[in-house]
Write an enzyme that holds these catalytic residues in place. Sequence first.
Site, PDB file in Angstrom:
ATOM      1  N   LYS A 587     -13.915  -1.809 -18.213  1.00 12.61           N
ATOM      2  CA  LYS A 587     -13.615  -1.038 -17.138  1.00 12.61           C
ATOM      3  C   LYS A 587     -15.402   0.054 -16.387  1.00 12.61           C
ATOM      4  O   LYS A 587     -15.589  -0.127 -16.709  1.00 12.61           O
ATOM      5  CB  LYS A 587     -12.252  -0.386 -18.055  1.00 12.61           C
ATOM      6  CG  LYS A 587     -12.659   0.248 -19.047  1.00 12.61           C
ATOM      7  CD  LYS A 587     -12.069   0.745 -20.131  1.00 12.61           C
ATOM      8  CE  LYS A 587     -10.814  -0.374 -20.541  1.00 12.61           C
ATOM      9  NZ  LYS A 587      -9.484  -0.097 -19.957  1.00 12.61           N
ATOM     10  N   LYS A 593     -11.955   7.241 -20.290  1.00 10.48           N
ATOM     11  CA  LYS A 593     -11.740   6.022 -20.794  1.00 10.48           C
ATOM     12  C   LYS A 593     -12.512   6.021 -22.247  1.00 10.48           C
ATOM     13  O   LYS A 593     -12.126   5.016 -22.970  1.00 10.48           O
ATOM     14  CB  LYS A 593     -12.042   4.975 -19.298  1.00 10.48           C
ATOM     15  CG  LYS A 593     -11.294   4.321 -18.466  1.00 10.48           C
ATOM     16  CD  LYS A 593     -12.650   3.756 -17.705  1.00 10.48           C
ATOM     17  CE  LYS A 593     -11.262   3.826 -15.925  1.00 10.48           C
ATOM     18  NZ  LYS A 593     -10.107   2.941 -16.003  1.00 10.48           N
ATOM     19  N   LYS A 701      -4.528  -8.418 -18.806  1.00  5.94           N
ATOM     20  CA  LYS A 701      -5.602  -9.683 -18.362  1.00  5.94           C
ATOM     21  C   LYS A 701      -5.494  -9.901 -19.712  1.00  5.94           C
ATOM     22  O   LYS A 701      -5.964 -11.086 -19.967  1.00  5.94           O
ATOM     23  CB  LYS A 701      -6.201  -9.061 -17.354  1.00  5.94           C
ATOM     24  CG  LYS A 701      -5.874  -9.170 -16.247  1.00  5.94           C
ATOM     25  CD  LYS A 701      -7.108  -8.572 -15.296  1.00  5.94           C
ATOM     26  CE  LYS A 701      -6.376  -7.844 -14.235  1.00  5.94           C
ATOM     27  NZ  LYS A 701      -7.361  -7.196 -13.576  1.00  5.94           N
TER      28      LYS A 701
HETATM   29  C1  26W Z   1     -11.448   9.276  -3.646  1.00  9.28           C
HETATM   30  C2  26W Z   1     -12.579   8.188  -4.884  1.00  9.28           C
HETATM   31  C3  26W Z   1     -10.647   7.903  -5.452  1.00  9.28           C
HETATM   32  C4  26W Z   1     -11.239   6.415  -5.424  1.00  9.28           C
HETATM   33  C5  26W Z   1     -10.413   5.210  -5.929  1.00  9.28           C
HETATM   34  C6  26W Z   1     -10.118   8.089  -6.418  1.00  9.28           C
HETATM   35  C7  26W Z   1      -9.034   7.347  -6.967  1.00  9.28           C
HETATM   36  C8  26W Z   1      -9.668   5.804  -6.581  1.00  9.28           C
HETATM   37  C9  26W Z   1      -8.306   5.158  -7.470  1.00  9.28           C
HETATM   38  C10 26W Z   1      -6.979   5.290  -7.056  1.00  9.28           C
HETATM   39  C11 26W Z   1      -9.281   4.287  -8.503  1.00  9.28           C
HETATM   40  C12 26W Z   1      -8.437   3.841  -9.368  1.00  9.28           C
HETATM   41  O1  26W Z   1      -8.658   2.835  -9.028  1.00  9.28           O
HETATM   42  N1  26W Z   1      -6.543   4.347 -10.210  1.00  9.28           N
HETATM   43  C13 26W Z   1      -6.494   3.256 -11.035  1.00  9.28           C
HETATM   44  O2  26W Z   1      -5.617   2.300 -10.468  1.00  9.28           O
HETATM   45  C14 26W Z   1      -5.160   1.317 -11.558  1.00  9.28           C
HETATM   46  C15 26W Z   1      -3.971   0.538 -10.127  1.00  9.28           C
HETATM   47  O3  26W Z   1      -3.260   0.814 -10.521  1.00  9.28           O
HETATM   48  C16 26W Z   1      -4.698   1.516 -12.628  1.00  9.28           C
HETATM   49  O4  26W Z   1      -3.962   0.848 -13.170  1.00  9.28           O
HETATM   50  C17 26W Z   1      -5.626   3.142 -13.586  1.00  9.28           C
HETATM   51  O5  26W Z   1      -4.947   3.337 -14.065  1.00  9.28           O
HETATM   52  C18 26W Z   1      -6.417   3.511 -12.709  1.00  9.28           C
HETATM   53  O6  26W Z   1      -7.061   4.341 -12.980  1.00  9.28           O
END
Ligand code: 26W
Length: 852
Positions: A587, A593, A701
């Site tokens: 991850k 995490k 998964k």
């Molecule tokens: C702006 C910076 C930024 C970029 C991406 C902030 C936050 C994000 C994403 C929301 C982060 C992310 O990938 N979150 C993950 O999303 C998954 C799909 O729903 C979840 O399974 C994970 O727990 C979550 O960390």
Amino acid sequence: MPDSVQNASALTADESPTTDHRVFGPSQTPTHPLATAPVGTPPFSVDGFVREFLHELNTNQGVALSRSSINDQYLALASTVRNYLMARWLETGGKPQENQPKVVGYLSAEYLLGRQLGNALLATDLADIAEKGLALCGIDLATLRNQEVEPGLGNGGLGRLAACFIDSLATMNVLCIGYGIRYEYGIFRQTFVDGRQVEQPDTWLQLGSPWEFPHPEASVKVNFGGHTETFTDADGVEKSRWVPGWNVLAMPYNYMVPGYLNGRVNTLRLWSAQATNAFDLQIFNSGDYAQAVRAQTFAENISKVLYPEDSTPQGKELRLQQQYFFVAASLHDFINKELEEGFDLHRLSERIAFQLNDTHPVIAVPELMRILVDEKGYDWDEAWDITSRCFGYTCHTLLPEALEVWPTELLGRLLPRHLEIIYRINEEFLAQVRKQFPDDELRARRMSIIAELPERGVRMAYLATVAATKVNGVAELHSQLLRDKVLPDFSEMYPDKFTNVTNGVTPRRFVRLANPKLSTLITDTIGSGWVTQLERLKELEPYADDADFRAAFREAKQWNKTRLTTLLKARDGIELPEGHLLDVMVKRLHEYKRQSLKLLHIVSLYEQVISGKIAASDVTPRTVVFGAKAAPGYKLAKETIHLINKVAEKVNADERLEGRLKVAFPANYNVTLAEKLIPAADLSEQISLAGMEASGTGNMKFALNGALTIGTDDGANVEIRKLVGDKHFFLFGMNEPQVAELGAQGYIPGDYYEKNPNLKAAIDLILSGYFSPSDQHMFDQVIYSLLNTDRFMALADFDSYIAAQAKVEQHYADQDAWTRSAILNVARSGYFSSDRSMRDYIQRIWHTSPVL
Ligand code: 26W
């Protein structure tokens, strides 16, 4: 902002190719029978395939088989498979019709697609024919599959979820257009230099990109900057309009999204930025060549590279440009291209449900208002009535720092009209708040879309919540915490607006494609229906008690382990020992995490053996495999990667362990590596601090591929444990209320260090410089952040974690019991299909249906 960015009107009439995107088809009525015949599909036979392949190789790649490179052969194969999909795409991927069900418009800044060839061969059931046909041409299909560079147009969970979702919608015959950005450079390629992460640019387009179809003629002009001016319209109404300062062209690239064996092919439309006027001849002739092309480079920067952050927004202007760029192009595309001429936009929400994949595309709300009010002449209330029916908003995080707040200074400069519209939306909204909660100015201030401190900014999550029909979290616990902790005021004001849709993963890529041995065993046992009806895995339950089935199940797992061993040897020079429990943690690297907790387990085991507290022979042979990229700007995360590699170096070389504990950290964890790692795993590490991981999808998964989970009651772990059963899940640590409790009473990590000798010994070993002989203090920052703050309470959960790991060793010692648990994890995880997630979105949010 270059002054030479002008619109396309410079070209003279007779030279200008037609850009009227509504002109389709031949100018005269076609008469040749082929011209009116349905688009043909190559014959579904080995011979037909070989003919098509050689045709593509010779005509498309322009080489003879004898002179063809592997890349030529791969590109020819890709276009051959495309040709089998083309007829279906043209049939089913076309413009949504009035009488068709509502379209899902998925707006996402990220799509972590993974390699396309394998999935396309699966969806068309061409794999066997291709294998045989290519073999007849002296070519090995596997070699060509390995030639493909995956499009890494995402960071992690959010991006991969978008890819799983569009796969499911196509397989379920639901109309969907995925909209996003075609980054020229995706997520960086991770390399390790002396154990440190070094980022390399992701040149995924370099060897060609056969899965995309550029449509320059369908480019859209996107405006930026400038100012707004008020004017009085014909009916004497005071209006405001945007006078943009500069613009770029958004050029669409269409990607096929094939459904599994159902003949449907939906479209993923990714936008690429181009200069409206690429080259300024006058300036060029004046000799300032760099200036002459500055407009081009400036414009192209917008879709140049993916921001590699996945939790802390950097608030960079280019990031906001990216967000508005793809959203403006997408809304323009659907309203002015997909919808038929003169469509009554009052009924827009009957034709499309836009889903906001987190806050990144939420500028779509003021953009739709601008289109309806400024361009289509609707009055505000009418426009708001339409807009507030069109969007659903999915929140993917719980970290306060991950919630985007755009400074009004920046937003006002880049999108002055949108800021005006946001102010108006907020005004109208706060009026409602004050009406519903009179004399509660504090609440109004708390709920304002505009934050005043630390600087004036737009809270994008609040804007999304105010505008959306539905707001959902991505796991039950997450959605509850959204209501109770992240957006309590909004949950109180709009109780029915909040819902939950637990994440899911596509069984096509992550079981059928990634785990062929297990797939065959399942299909031989319960038939092949499970691939599109994953809940049918339940029928495997009785076989957990069947010794032959258990043996076959273990064989499949062993086959995956052997395949992984071969891969890691060739890819990273990593030796995976035989017969080890494969303990996998893959991850993004983030403190919440808690890769640090996994590391403390390893160092503690190691310290106990080298200090003689336990014998090496007491250690269950285990290899811990890490996979993790750190955001380049996230220093502590990069330090943690460095420490893991340094510990691995020492542990793997230390004879005293008798080879019973190994640590592997293959670089550049991505979708392609996940497809090989996850099927081989015995133990899945899902050890985030309870209340931090919104859902997780890796956890699903692993369970679906027969790994047992060691985890906290966080995110979707809670639902996995509920379904697979406590006896088949290694739960440990505080749950969310206990974390809140400890946080409230004041958490002193040092106490846990002092009172736990094993923990102390492990930490002291690192602090002693044992793993960094060249610099004793090399890892002080990582360790002291644990000893002094430990924001994510790794030390508090250490004891319980170690106890759970002991249970793992105990259970693993009884292979039959372990295999039984593994089979029950598979059998009881059908719920975690992204098809089920889509059914929930359709039922609770989108209210559309499959095309019959
Ligand atoms: C702006 C910076 C930024 C970029 C991406 C902030 C936050 C994000 C994403 C929301 C982060 C992310 O990938 N979150 C993950 O999303 C998954 C799909 O729903 C979840 O399974 C994970 O727990 C979550 O960390």
